[in-house]
Scaffold this active site. Structure first.
Site, mmCIF file in Angstrom:
data_model
loop_
_atom_site.group_PDB
_atom_site.id
_atom_site.type_symbol
_atom_site.label_atom_id
_atom_site.label_comp_id
_atom_site.label_asym_id
_atom_site.label_seq_id
_atom_site.Cartn_x
_atom_site.Cartn_y
_atom_site.Cartn_z
ATOM 1 N N HIS A 6 39.059 41.095 36.003
ATOM 2 C CA HIS A 6 40.222 41.778 35.939
ATOM 3 C C HIS A 6 39.846 43.202 35.025
ATOM 4 O O HIS A 6 40.819 43.556 34.417
ATOM 5 C CB HIS A 6 40.944 40.832 34.828
ATOM 6 C CG HIS A 6 41.547 39.547 35.521
ATOM 7 N ND1 HIS A 6 42.178 38.551 34.936
ATOM 8 C CD2 HIS A 6 41.435 38.898 36.876
ATOM 9 C CE1 HIS A 6 42.430 37.567 35.614
ATOM 10 N NE2 HIS A 6 42.125 38.138 36.912
ATOM 11 N N ASP A 38 37.940 36.390 34.984
ATOM 12 C CA ASP A 38 38.823 37.313 34.307
ATOM 13 C C ASP A 38 38.156 38.629 33.778
ATOM 14 O O ASP A 38 37.443 39.232 34.679
ATOM 15 C CB ASP A 38 38.766 36.424 33.013
ATOM 16 C CG ASP A 38 40.243 36.390 32.165
ATOM 17 O OD1 ASP A 38 40.532 37.439 31.816
ATOM 18 O OD2 ASP A 38 41.119 35.534 32.277
#
Ligand code: NAG
Ligand code: NAG
Ligand code: NAG
Length: 393
Positions: free
Chosen positions: A242, A219
C-alpha cells in the site's frame, strides 16, 4: 641497544593489550544452550538462555545462531543488560509454529524491550502467517489478531542488517519508543493479499534510518505513526503493498506529531499507493511538519501521490468529522511514472486546517498512456518546474 629492546618490549605490550581488548568479545552459540537447527526441536528456551547469558556478562557479547532451521515460539529479549553491546548474528532461519493459535495468543513473535546497543545481523524469520490470513479472509470470527514478527520497544542504538522477514501474521517489524535505529538491507516478503502485514512500522521514535530495503507485502511497506521525528528512508523498493505512508494519524485526540521525514529514491511497483499521508476525520492535536519526498519512480501505481484527511478504509465506522491534524511543509520532488487510475495527484485536506506549504516540483505522472488528472481540496502551496498533471496548486 638497551633502548631498542625497551622499545620492542613496549610495542609487545601494546600488541598484547590490543589483542586482549578485541578478544574480550564473548560468543554464546545457541547450540550450547540446547538449540537444534533441525526445524523440529523447540529452541525457544535455548534462545532465552543464550540471551540471559549474553545480557549478564560484562563487555561486548555475541549470540551466534549457525545455519539451520530453528523452531521458535514467542521470545522476549529484555534489557537492562550488563553487557555493553550485544550482537545477535543469525546465519539460520527461525521458524514459527505452524498452528497460528500458538503465536496468535502473543502480541509478538520476537521482541526486544529496553535494550541498548543491540545489532541483529542476518536471519530469516519465517512466521508462517498464511493460514491466519486465510482464517481472517473467511467467515470465521474467532481468528486471533496475530503476532508482530519483530518488535523493538523503548530501546536505543539498534542496528538491523540483512534480515529477511517472511509471511508475518501481522506487522513484520515494529519500532516503538526507540532512538538511533539503523535498518539496512532488509527484505520483507508476504502476499499482496495478506491483511495488516505492514513491512516496517515506526512510532514514538527519533533518528531512524531505513536504507536499501525491499518490501513486498499486503499493507503499507513502511507506515509512520505518531511521534516519529528525524526519519530517513532511502533506496526502498515497495510492491506489492500500500506504499509508504505517514499515518494513519488522528486515531486519538491527544497525539504526538510527525516531524522531519525524508523519503529519498524510492521505487513503487504495482502498489495501491505511492507516497501518502493519511489521517482520520476527527479532532486531534497531532500534526505533520517537514516532509521531503524526493526521487520516486511509480510503476503502475493506483494512487501515486496522496494526502487523505478523511481516511477510512472499507468505509467502516468512519468518524465523519473534520481532521484536526495540521499538515505543513511537504515537498514532492522528482517523481515520475505511471498511475493506473485517472487521478495521479490527490490532496484532500482538512477544511479546518488546510494543508500548507505543499510543494510539487518536477513531477511527471501519466494515467497509463493518457494525461492524468489532479484533485485538490483545502491546499495551499506551489508548483515548481514541470508538474504533470498540473492545475492543482
Ligand atoms: C516505554 O516506556 C514508557 C515509560 O516507562 C512507557 O510508558 C511506555 O509504555 C513504553 N513504551 C512501550 C512501547 O513499551
Ligand atoms: C532531520 O532528520 C535528519 C535525519 O533524518 C537529521 O540529520 C537532521 O538533523 C534533522 N533536522 C532537524 C532540523 O532536526
Ligand atoms: C536512485 O538513485 C540512482 C543513483 O543513485 C538513480 O540512478 C536512480 O534514477 C534513482 N531512482 C529514483 C527513483 O530516484
Amino acid at each position: 641497544m638497551a633502548k631498542l629492546f625497551s622499545y620492542i618490549f613496549l610495542l609487545m605490550i601494546v600488541v598484547l593489550l590490543y589483542q586482549s581488548s578485541s578478544s574480550a568479545l564473548t560468543t554464546y552459540n545457541v547450540l550450547s544452550f540446547g538449540a537444534r537447527g533441525n526445524g523440529v526441536t523447540d529452541s525457544t528456551q535455548a534462545f532465552i538462555s543464550a540471551w540471559s547469558a549474553a545480557c549478564a556478562s560484562t563487555g561486548p557479547t555475541r549470540i551466534y545462531v549457525p545455519k539451520g532451521r530453528y523452531f521458535l515460539g514467542s521470545v522476549a529479549f529484555n534489557g537492562d543488560c550488563k553487557s555493553s553491546e550485544i550482537t545477535l548474528q543469525i546465519d539460520g532461519t527461525l521458524i514459527a509454529p505452524a498452528d497460528y493459535h500458538v503465536l496468535g495468543q502473543f502480541k509478538n513473535w520476537v521482541s526486544f524491550d529496553r535494550v541498548n546497543r543491540v545489532s541483529i545481523i542476518g536471519g530469516a524469520f519465517d512466521a508462517k502467517g498464511s493460514a491466519l490470513w486465510t482464517c481472517k479472509a473467511g467467515a470465521a470470527t474467532n481468528c486471533p489478531e496475530g503476532a508482530t514478527t519483530l518488535r523493538i520497544t523503548n530501546s536505543t542504538n539498534i542496528r538491523i542488517n540483512g534480515l529477511v522477514s517472511l509471511n508475518s501474521q501481522l506487522y513484520h517489524i515494529v519500532i516503538d519508543g526507540c532512538q538511533n535505529v539503523n535498518i539496512e538491507g532488509v527484505m520483507v516478503i508476504a502476499s499482496g493479499e495478506s491483511p495488516n502485514t505492514d513491512g516496517i512500522h515506526i512510532e514514538e521514535s527519533t533518528n531512524v534510518a531505513i536504507m536499501n530495503s525491499v518490501m513486498k507485502t499486503g499493507d503499507d511497506c513502511i507506515s509512520i505513526g505518531p511521534g516519529t521525528t528525524n526519519l530517513w528512508i532511502e533506496r526502498v523498493t515497495c510492491g506489492p503493498g500500500h506504499g509508504i505512508s505517514i499515518g494513519s494519524l488522528g486515531q486519538d485526540m491527544k497525539e504526538d506529531g510527525v516531524q522531519n521525514v525524508t523519503v529519498k529514491n524510492t521505487t513503487f511497483i504495482g502498489t495501491q499507493n505511492g507516497l501518502r499521508i493519511k489521517t482520520w476525520a476527527r479532532p486531534s492535536n497531532g500534526f505533520v511538519q517537514g516532509v521531503q519526498f524526493i526521487g520516486a519512480f511509480m510503476y503502475y501505481v493506483e494512487n501515486p501521490i496522496v494526502i487523505d484527511q478523511s481516511y477510512c478504509p472499507h468505509d467502516l465506522n468512519c468518524p465523519d468529522q473534520v481532521s484536526g491534524i495540521q499538515i505543513s511543509d511537504v515537498t514532492f520532488q522528482d517523481i515520475r511514472g505511471v498511475s493506473t487510475a485517472p487521478i495521479a495527484i490527490k490532496f484532500d485536506c482538512s477544511v479546518k486546517f488546510p494543508c500548507k506549504g505543499i510543494k510539487l516540483q518536477n513531477v511527471n505522472l501519466k494515467y497509463l498512456k493518457q494525461e492524468a488528472q489532479s484533485s485538490c481540496t483545502n491546499v495551499i502551496g506551489e508548483a515548481l518546474g514541470l508538474v504533470k498533471p498540473d492545475g492543482c496548486l
